[in-house]
Design an enzyme around this catalytic site. Structure first.
Site, PDB file in Angstrom:
ATOM      1  N   GLY A 252      -9.957  -3.826  -9.711  1.00  8.21           N
ATOM      2  CA  GLY A 252      -8.880  -4.455  -8.943  1.00  8.21           C
ATOM      3  C   GLY A 252      -9.438  -5.358  -7.865  1.00  8.21           C
ATOM      4  N   VAL A 253      -9.283  -6.668  -8.020  1.00  5.81           N
ATOM      5  CA  VAL A 253      -9.777  -7.585  -6.997  1.00  5.81           C
ATOM      6  C   VAL A 253      -8.588  -8.285  -6.316  1.00  5.81           C
ATOM      7  CG1 VAL A 253     -12.168  -7.925  -7.680  1.00  5.81           C
ATOM      8  CG2 VAL A 253     -10.416  -9.192  -8.875  1.00  5.81           C
ATOM      9  N   GLY A 254      -7.700  -7.445  -5.785  1.00  6.34           N
ATOM     10  CA  GLY A 254      -6.601  -7.940  -4.952  1.00  6.34           C
ATOM     11  C   GLY A 254      -7.089  -8.045  -3.525  1.00  6.34           C
TER      12      GLY A 254
ATOM     13  N   LYS B 137       6.092   5.851   4.245  1.00  5.20           N
ATOM     14  CA  LYS B 137       5.867   4.736   3.335  1.00  5.20           C
ATOM     15  C   LYS B 137       7.196   4.113   2.968  1.00  5.20           C
ATOM     16  CE  LYS B 137       2.215   2.927   1.236  1.00  5.20           C
ATOM     17  NZ  LYS B 137       0.812   2.941   1.690  1.00  5.20           N
TER      18      LYS B 137
ATOM     19  N   VAL C 116      -7.862  -6.018  -1.089  1.00  2.00           N
ATOM     20  CA  VAL C 116      -9.023  -5.237  -0.644  1.00  2.00           C
ATOM     21  C   VAL C 116     -10.224  -5.433  -1.581  1.00  2.00           C
ATOM     22  CG1 VAL C 116      -9.889  -2.944  -0.112  1.00  2.00           C
ATOM     23  CG2 VAL C 116      -7.538  -3.534   0.457  1.00  2.00           C
TER      24      VAL C 116
HETATM   25  N1  PHE Z   1      -1.428  -0.387   3.427  1.00  2.00           N
HETATM   26  C1  PHE Z   1      -1.938   0.376   4.510  1.00  2.00           C
HETATM   27  C2  PHE Z   1      -2.556   1.659   4.011  1.00  2.00           C
HETATM   28  O1  PHE Z   1      -2.247   2.145   2.936  1.00  2.00           O
HETATM   29  C3  PHE Z   1      -0.812   0.700   5.422  1.00  2.00           C
HETATM   30  C4  PHE Z   1      -0.829   0.106   6.795  1.00  2.00           C
HETATM   31  C5  PHE Z   1      -1.367  -1.106   7.094  1.00  2.00           C
HETATM   32  C6  PHE Z   1      -0.252   0.808   7.760  1.00  2.00           C
HETATM   33  C7  PHE Z   1      -1.351  -1.588   8.366  1.00  2.00           C
HETATM   34  C8  PHE Z   1      -0.219   0.341   9.062  1.00  2.00           C
HETATM   35  C9  PHE Z   1      -0.783  -0.861   9.355  1.00  2.00           C
HETATM   36  O2  PHE Z   1      -3.382   2.227   4.680  1.00  2.00           O
END
Ligand code: PHE
Length: 349
Positions: free
Chosen positions: A181-183, A78, A185
């Site tokens: 949370g309506v971001g 990350k 996703v």
């Molecule tokens: N934000 C995504 C997750 O937490 C991370 C991700 C997205 C990794 C796209 C790779 C490709 O799952």
């Protein structure tokens, strides 16, 4: 900060201070057992730098479980960029380019994609210097775009699977689902839920995010501090992590939790608290793998959009039904069962 790293069970952390933007960058590499590490890049201001490091460490661990359970040959990683409040748009783009150079220097031990605070457009900028280690660029730039809608589809699937367990039917008609949370996703999830006949409640710390759904579709918006007390059938956390904890779990008035937020449990023991309250919890790293799985599938394995949707739905259904079988068979928490599925793959590596 030393004690955070000492207590962490991951491999390494790369730290860089960006003097120009006065920003701190942490890249946490939790595991490379299954392959190079990969995970989104989170970018936001943090009140204390320690919290940025903590986010990187915890979220990279979640990615290890996510890739392993989803069957992908990546390890957990990350990126966290802790930015000052005052960063302007030009300064932000320049910082992203320097971040791309930084990622590139590590020659593919870490791949990244969009996450909280970064978009596909940002990935295009990072890729100017970070190519070929950047996933989730815009379609115009040859990527497969925003992972959000795929994550949302996976969360909808998870909600349907838990509904089947708890109510005996995956049909959500008339079921009350609370989306926190309506971001990126949560918005997609809310849109998908509208077609299921579910009764949708939404909440967001940013009132302008709920406005659209309230104005257009008359959805009820719940004040953020009332989310945990509001009776509903299924609670779908799609915002920050650690929201299932000793303080909130006793207040919950739902039958199940299935959402997109990463690291939803405050501590692993909180999964037992949920079980004691008879609230069925879909492990976050299984419920929210749709975006990561789809992006890798389309960009590395050559899946079409339709294949990505089918495969992520199938993987989530199959993993969640294994989890629920395991918990019934030996009384462990669903989180523990999910981790066993991931660990089995990790230990065979
Ligand atoms: N934000 C995504 C997750 O937490 C991370 C991700 C997205 C990794 C796209 C790779 C490709 O799952």
């Amino acid at each position: 900060m030393e004690s955070l790293i000492k207590q962490w069970d991951g491999e390494s952390v790369i730290i860089r201070y960006d003097r120009v933007a006065d920003a701190w960058i942490f890249i946490a590499i939790h595991s490379t057992a299954l392959g190079p590490s990969a995970g989104g890049t989170r970018m936001k201001p943090y009140p204390h730098l320690k919290e940025a490091l903590e986010d990187a460490l915890r979220l990279s661990g979640g990615m290890t479980l996510k890739w392993a359970a989803a069957g992908n040959d990546y390890g957990g990683g990350k990126g966290v960029i802790a930015v000052p409040d005052s960063l302007d748009s030009q300064g932000r783009s320049d910082l992203l380019r320097r971040y791309g150079t930084f990622v590139h220097q590590y020659n593919g031990i870490f791949f990244t994609g969009p996450d909280y605070g970064t978009s596909s457009e940002d990935m295009d900028i990072i890729a100017e210097t970070g190519d070929p280690y950047i996933f989730g660029r815009t379609k115009a730039a040859g990527g497969s775009g925003n992972p959000g809608p795929y994550t949302a589809l996976g969360v909808l699937t998870s909600i349907q699977v838990v509904a089947e367990q708890v109510f005996g039917t995956s049909n959500l008609e008339g079921k009350k689902v609370l989306v926190q949370g309506v971001g990126s996703v949560g918005r997609g999830l809310t849109t998908l839920l509208r077609d299921t006949g579910a009764e949708i409640l939404i909440s967001d710390v940013n009132p302008s995010s709920t406005q659209y759904f309230s104005d257009e579709f008359g959805l009820e918006s719940i004040p953020p501090d009332e989310v945990y007390d509001r009776p509903c059938d299924i609670f779908a956390p799609c915002a920050v992590g650690a929201i299932l904890n000793k303080e909130t779990i006793p207040r919950l008035r739902c039958r199940a939790v299935a959402g997109a937020a990463n690291n939803q449990l405050g501590t692993p023991g909180d999964a037992d608290l949920l079980r004691e309250r008879d609230i069925l919890y879909a492990p976050d790293f299984i419920a929210n793998c749709g975006g990561a799985m789809a992006i890798i599938g389309m960009e590395v394995q050559g899946w079409s959009h339709k294949e990505a949707e089918e495969k992520l739905v199938h993987a989530i259904k199959s993993n969640l039904s294994k989890v629920f079988q395991m918990t019934k068979a030996d009384g462990c928490s669903t989180d523990e069962a999910g981790k066993r599925i991931a660990d089995r793959r990790l230990s065979s590596a």
